[in-house]
Design a protein around this motif. Structure first.
Motif, mmCIF file in Angstrom:
data_model
loop_
_atom_site.group_PDB
_atom_site.id
_atom_site.type_symbol
_atom_site.label_atom_id
_atom_site.label_comp_id
_atom_site.label_asym_id
_atom_site.label_seq_id
_atom_site.Cartn_x
_atom_site.Cartn_y
_atom_site.Cartn_z
ATOM 1 N N MET A 222 -4.723 10.662 -32.898
ATOM 2 C CA MET A 222 -4.081 10.010 -31.939
ATOM 3 C C MET A 222 -2.760 10.791 -31.256
ATOM 4 O O MET A 222 -2.376 10.723 -30.245
ATOM 5 C CB MET A 222 -3.590 8.540 -32.427
ATOM 6 C CG MET A 222 -3.060 7.636 -31.128
ATOM 7 S SD MET A 222 -4.681 7.175 -30.209
ATOM 8 C CE MET A 222 -4.273 8.043 -28.888
ATOM 9 N N LEU A 223 -2.326 11.464 -32.121
ATOM 10 C CA LEU A 223 -1.015 12.371 -31.903
ATOM 11 C C LEU A 223 0.155 11.574 -31.169
ATOM 12 O O LEU A 223 0.560 12.027 -30.118
ATOM 13 C CB LEU A 223 -1.660 13.458 -30.795
ATOM 14 C CG LEU A 223 -2.894 14.317 -31.532
ATOM 15 C CD1 LEU A 223 -3.195 15.354 -30.547
ATOM 16 C CD2 LEU A 223 -2.707 14.759 -32.724
ATOM 17 N N SER A 224 0.574 10.727 -31.802
ATOM 18 C CA SER A 224 1.684 9.849 -31.107
ATOM 19 C C SER A 224 2.937 10.500 -31.682
ATOM 20 O O SER A 224 3.894 10.033 -30.986
ATOM 21 C CB SER A 224 1.617 8.309 -31.546
ATOM 22 O OG SER A 224 1.554 8.060 -32.941
ATOM 23 N N GLN A 225 3.026 10.939 -32.524
ATOM 24 C CA GLN A 225 4.299 11.575 -33.268
ATOM 25 C C GLN A 225 4.732 12.982 -33.059
ATOM 26 O O GLN A 225 3.954 13.669 -32.890
ATOM 27 C CB GLN A 225 4.326 11.209 -34.896
ATOM 28 C CG GLN A 225 3.989 10.041 -35.067
ATOM 29 C CD GLN A 225 4.869 8.697 -34.560
ATOM 30 O OE1 GLN A 225 6.176 8.817 -34.700
ATOM 31 N NE2 GLN A 225 4.325 7.869 -33.812
ATOM 32 N N ASN A 226 6.040 13.126 -32.732
ATOM 33 C CA ASN A 226 6.493 14.638 -32.432
ATOM 34 C C ASN A 226 5.778 15.514 -33.476
ATOM 35 O O ASN A 226 5.394 16.754 -32.986
ATOM 36 C CB ASN A 226 7.817 14.672 -32.417
ATOM 37 C CG ASN A 226 8.474 14.076 -31.120
ATOM 38 O OD1 ASN A 226 7.972 13.599 -30.411
ATOM 39 N ND2 ASN A 226 9.917 14.330 -31.096
ATOM 40 N N GLU A 227 6.123 15.474 -34.722
ATOM 41 C CA GLU A 227 5.611 16.282 -35.636
ATOM 42 C C GLU A 227 4.061 16.487 -35.479
ATOM 43 O O GLU A 227 3.818 17.778 -35.652
ATOM 44 C CB GLU A 227 6.052 15.833 -37.058
ATOM 45 C CG GLU A 227 7.436 15.485 -37.481
ATOM 46 C CD GLU A 227 7.963 14.170 -36.701
ATOM 47 O OE1 GLU A 227 9.236 14.254 -36.755
ATOM 48 O OE2 GLU A 227 7.363 13.460 -36.203
ATOM 49 N N THR A 228 3.327 15.541 -35.556
ATOM 50 C CA THR A 228 1.828 15.685 -35.152
ATOM 51 C C THR A 228 1.479 16.487 -34.169
ATOM 52 O O THR A 228 0.597 17.553 -34.271
ATOM 53 C CB THR A 228 1.230 14.353 -35.137
ATOM 54 O OG1 THR A 228 1.589 13.264 -36.008
ATOM 55 C CG2 THR A 228 -0.176 14.331 -35.531
ATOM 56 N N ARG A 229 2.259 16.400 -32.927
ATOM 57 C CA ARG A 229 1.938 17.155 -31.823
ATOM 58 C C ARG A 229 2.156 18.384 -31.931
ATOM 59 O O ARG A 229 1.517 19.307 -31.312
ATOM 60 C CB ARG A 229 2.536 16.513 -30.578
ATOM 61 C CG ARG A 229 2.012 15.014 -30.274
ATOM 62 C CD ARG A 229 2.983 14.302 -29.328
ATOM 63 N NE ARG A 229 3.067 14.990 -28.100
ATOM 64 C CZ ARG A 229 1.897 14.733 -27.104
ATOM 65 N NH1 ARG A 229 0.870 13.784 -27.360
ATOM 66 N NH2 ARG A 229 1.802 15.267 -25.941
ATOM 67 N N GLY A 811 -0.696 2.527 -33.752
ATOM 68 C CA GLY A 811 -0.556 2.989 -32.671
ATOM 69 C C GLY A 811 -1.832 3.728 -31.931
ATOM 70 O O GLY A 811 -1.843 4.086 -30.933
ATOM 71 N N TRP A 812 -3.022 3.114 -32.557
ATOM 72 C CA TRP A 812 -4.381 3.536 -31.966
ATOM 73 C C TRP A 812 -4.788 2.585 -31.159
ATOM 74 O O TRP A 812 -5.427 3.135 -30.060
ATOM 75 C CB TRP A 812 -5.324 3.468 -33.102
ATOM 76 C CG TRP A 812 -5.175 4.566 -34.414
ATOM 77 C CD1 TRP A 812 -4.094 5.587 -34.388
ATOM 78 C CD2 TRP A 812 -5.762 4.581 -35.569
ATOM 79 N NE1 TRP A 812 -4.237 5.994 -35.853
ATOM 80 C CE2 TRP A 812 -5.249 5.461 -36.614
ATOM 81 C CE3 TRP A 812 -7.109 3.992 -36.122
ATOM 82 C CZ2 TRP A 812 -5.623 5.708 -37.760
ATOM 83 C CZ3 TRP A 812 -7.386 4.059 -37.379
ATOM 84 C CH2 TRP A 812 -6.909 5.078 -37.971
ATOM 85 N N SER A 813 -4.554 1.428 -31.285
ATOM 86 C CA SER A 813 -5.325 0.195 -30.458
ATOM 87 C C SER A 813 -4.623 -0.043 -29.192
ATOM 88 O O SER A 813 -4.227 -1.049 -28.876
ATOM 89 C CB SER A 813 -5.371 -0.914 -31.359
ATOM 90 O OG SER A 813 -4.052 -1.403 -31.796
#
Length: 831
Positions: A222-229, A811-813
């Protein structure tokens, strides 16, 4: 016990120093200054009991190592959620680092070999070097890895022993020193504050990642967080590694160390040679670590290869060998003593005894943070050896997997359907489409926009529609996100069973099974991808089905303008003195979000949704509620999915300083009752809804629990729900059916069956009357068909909204975010 802890604390520095003095320190690299060890940098032994390194210490060491060694390059590659630097270190020979641009180019072509013939591929492999990416410290309470990373980086940069010398020559090692610097600082700060007190090793008072907490390892599709992105960009746009190692810790009572391969089931979208490569590296590590005398290493247990979304899962969908290790934990940094009688067998193994998957059980005893670091070093040495001995093998494996992904999408092999996917330009939720497109682009997926109307599978689709072809290197990743999952029969899933992303986001996606003959223009940004969307809208009103419209509605309300929701589901500002048609939200309600002193991930995701849509709110603590008179500063209070015990009692006395104990207690629950009776709106999600039903004595029964539930189970899947929109102005514009994420959620019926029809208007959303499962796994679905998923109940002059599921789940749905908005704004209706 206190005397033992004191003795350990006194002896820890001397024991660690003795161990360090027995180790051979590598000599300086020729022509370079002496390179500082982590212990010298910290001024204490690394891995000592009761000691942790914070992010300033970890990051400054890597920066220092980069300045001192020509074998190390350290870069700032982004900023964390709270504004700390995010670093990446590349370690290899001087020659490899001098040629790093050419090596990156080669890695990109290995990841995307389209247009290369066999001779080109041979030349490409000859000039390439394997890239191994090591991610450290995502879960901040798993504290050993950041210290291991410092020591490992030093050894790799300086040691001429094997496998380090060959590894520098034959590969490039990419180390993210910490995937969650914010959380590392929070955990270290709290531990330092509490070590030596009765609260030593207690949990934080907040989430260690601002929104996600431990759920930061559920964000990788889903890539919602800065670190994940940041990491996603590094993986699929900049470095394209062939091997990825995710370093973790687990509970303390089972095996000391888990290595792959993973247990069944196996997702059919994963490349078989990539899976076999995971198994080969893990099996060799089991062999090497056992030969070294490290006991308690397991394999093939607990963790499966089914779901998409974890940090080691998504790379596998990108033709990367994705590895996970899990070390047994200590008490943050305090050692633990575990007699054999307290040890449990690895999940999937009967009895704490030797097994093919657990050949040499740990006998029990003291377990320290230094032990974790040593086990991680042993795996690291095995991993480096596996890659350095056969570097071409791992390059060839990734290239061949990428080629197979392209070929299957081109129908050059069996299983080539679907050929692609369409996101039609008549999708109504532009905000959801934009977010989905952003996620795909960041994941390295190629998108095109149809230049004109076209036909596919016998139907016409409008120009401007987004087209995603499967015959691309990451086509299997799209397939895995876009298809309906069917979890195999057998044991229930370990984690999520279904995650079909377009369903969760409320986006209409079309699978194309036949030829996909359409001229497209490539796009690189979400804005360009959506250029052809919404052109049929001629009204100045905003479509309530578009999540972007709700952001605008909150903006209007913040400007002290009313907002109307028409019977057609359109949102528009209401000018002063005008008579709105339909529902009238007269003002922005004063919103509170309940925040316990323990860090709730579900509360974090509620904050994430509100912040993302610029909805103002106040975090409300137990003591604020116990003080009473909530109507003086709140119109709406949201309570995320938090257990009734935690709500009532909070953290137990003695677990944390007394000012952070206690929950709502009788005075707080009485204050909530007064708040609702006085006209307030309470919105309860998941477990807190069950607590509210008991608190307010609502005549509702959860059919998923108790004797009536039978063998019902649904730990994580996408289900179908139907809004009760007829004659309900609050629900106008919603689709005829919606996808909701059900993870141990609730489904209700009224206790008095005679009241079912009379109270039907209070049921705002029901689970489908049949075929309730959309994607994933469910046992005994008949238990919940037609039952209530979202209920609004009157209580005095106020109201309580009860959500059986979590509309903001991780944060997915995205498709159900607006249900939360509608519940909140029901408090602002001009009656």
């Amino acid at each position: 016990m206190e005397e033992s802890r004191l003795l350990l604390r006194l002896l820890a520095p001397s024991l660690a120093s003795m161990a360090a003095s027995c180790s051979l320190l590598p000599a300086p690299v020729d022509g370079e200054q002496e390179i500082t060890t982590p212990a010298a940098h910290l001024g204490r032994a690394l891995g000592a009991d009761f000691e942790l390194a914070d992010w300033s210490e970890v990051s400054s060491y890597f920066e220092r190592l980069g300045r001192q060694s020509s074998r190390v390059s350290v870069q700032k590659v982004g900023e964390t959620t709270e504004g700390r630097d995010f670093l990446l270190a590349a370690i290899s020979s001087r020659e490899n680092l001098a040629a790093i641009g050419r090596l990156q180019e080669a890695a990109h072509r290995i990841a995307d070999p389209r247009g290369l013939d066999e001779e080109d591929k041979e030349a490409l492999l000859a000039r390439a070097k394997p890239f191994v990416f090591i991610s450290i410290g995502m879960h901040s309470t798993e504290t050993a890895a950041p210290q291991f990373g410092m020591e490992f980086a030093h050894l790799l940069a300086t040691s001429d022993d094997e496998p380090f010398k060959s590894a520098r020559e034959e590969m490039v090692c990419l180390i993210a020193p910490c995937l969650n610097p914010d959380g590392l600082d929070h955990v270290v700060s709290w531990y330092r504050e509490t070590v030596g007190t009765p609260y030593e090793g207690s949990g934080l008072l907040r989430l260690y990642q601002y929104y996600a907490g431990h759920d930061n390892n559920r964000d990788w599709f889903m890539l919602s967080q800065n670190e994940t992105r940041i990491v996603t960009r590094l993986l699929y746009s900049e470095w394209c590694p062939q091997v990825y190692w995710d370093v973790h810790q687990q509970g303390r009572s089972r095996e000391r160390f888990f290595v792959p391969p993973f247990r069944d089931p196996l997702n059919p979208n994963l490349d078989p040679a990539i899976i076999a490569g995971i198994g080969q590296i893990g099996t060799r590590a089991l062999f090497d670590m056992t030969r070294e005398g490290l006991t308690g290493v397991s394999t093939g247990v607990t963790y499966d290869m089914w779901w998409n979304g974890g940090n080691r899962n998504v790379p596998v969908r990108h033709n990367i060998v994705g590895l996970l290790t899990e070390a047994a934990s200590v008490n943050i940094a305090s050692p633990v003593f575990l007699p054999k009688s307290q040890l449990s067998a690895p999940r999937g193994i009967e009895g704490y005894a030797p097994s093919n998957r657990f050949p040499d059980p740990w006998p029990g005893g003291w377990w320290r943070i230094r032990d974790i670091i040593d086990y991680e070093h042993a795996f690291a040495r095995s991993l480096l050896g596996s890659i350095a001995r056969e570097p071409q093998l791992w390059l060839q494996n990734s290239l061949a997997a990428a080629q197979r992904a392209i070929d299957v999408g081109s129908r050059l092999t069996s299983g080539g359907a679907p050929r692609g996917w369409i996101l039609p330009a008549d999708n109504r939720d532009l905000g959801a489409v934009r977010r989905l497109v952003d996620t795909l682009l960041l994941s390295g997926v190629e998108l095109g926009v149809a230049r004109e109307e076209f036909r596919a599978d016998g139907r016409s689709w409008p120009g401007g529609s987004i087209v995603i072809r499967r015959n691309q290197p990451y086509g299997q990743h799209v397939k895995d996100l876009f298809e309906v999952q069917r979890y195999p029969d057998g044991d229930p899933p370990y984690d999520v069973a279904g995650w079909t992303l377009p369903l969760l986001m409320g986006v209409h996606r079309v699978e194309v099974m036949g030829e996909l003959e359409v001229s497209t223009d490539p796009v690189e940004t979400p804005t360009a991808a959506l250029a052809g969307f919404g052109k049929d809208r001629v009204s100045d009103e905003l479509d309530g089905r578009d999540s972007d419209s709700w952001r605008k509605a909150f903006e209007w309300l913040a400007q002290e303008r009313g907002v109307g929701l028409s019977s057609e589901g359109m949102l528009s500002p209401v000018e002063e003195g005008a008579e709105p048609q339909g529902l009238h939200y007269k003002e922005l309600p004063r919103i509170g979000v309940y925040s316990p002193w323990s860090g709730s991930m579900d509360e974090g995701w509620a904050r994430y949704v509100l912040d993302t849509f610029d909805v103002p709110y106040l975090s409300v603590r137990n003591e604020m509620i116990r003080a009473g008179s909530l109507n003086d500063f709140l119109d709406v209070l949201i309570i995320a999915s938090i257990s009734g015990r935690s709500l009532d009692s909070g953290r137990s006395l003695g677990s944390v300083p007394p000012e952070f104990t206690r929950g709502l207690e009788p005075e707080g629950t009485a204050a909530l009752d007064d708040f609702v009776r006085g006209g307030g709106t309470l919105v309860c999600l998941g477990r807190s809804a069950s607590w509210a039903i008991e608190l307010f004595d609502f005549p509702l029964r959860d059919v998923t629990r108790g004797e009536d539930a039978g063998d019902f189970s649904c730990p994580g899947s996408v289900l179908r729900a139907v809004p009760n929109a007829e004659n309900n102005p609050h629900l106008q514009g919603l689709p005829r059916s919606m996808a909701v994420f059900f993870a141990g959620s609730a489904a209700w019926e009224f206790e008095d069956s005679a009241k079912q029809d009379a109270d039907a208007s209070e049921v705002w959303l029901r689970y489908g009357q049949s075929r309730v499962l959309l994607s994933g796994w469910i046992r005994n679905p008949e238990a919940i068909v037609g039952k209530a998923a979202w209920i609004r109940m009157d209580h005095g002059r106020g109201q309580v909204h009860l959500f059986g599921f979590r509309p903001q789940y991780r944060g997915w749905s995205h498709g159900t975010f607006q249900l939360l908005f509608r519940a909140v704004l029901s408090a602002a209706v001009d009656s």
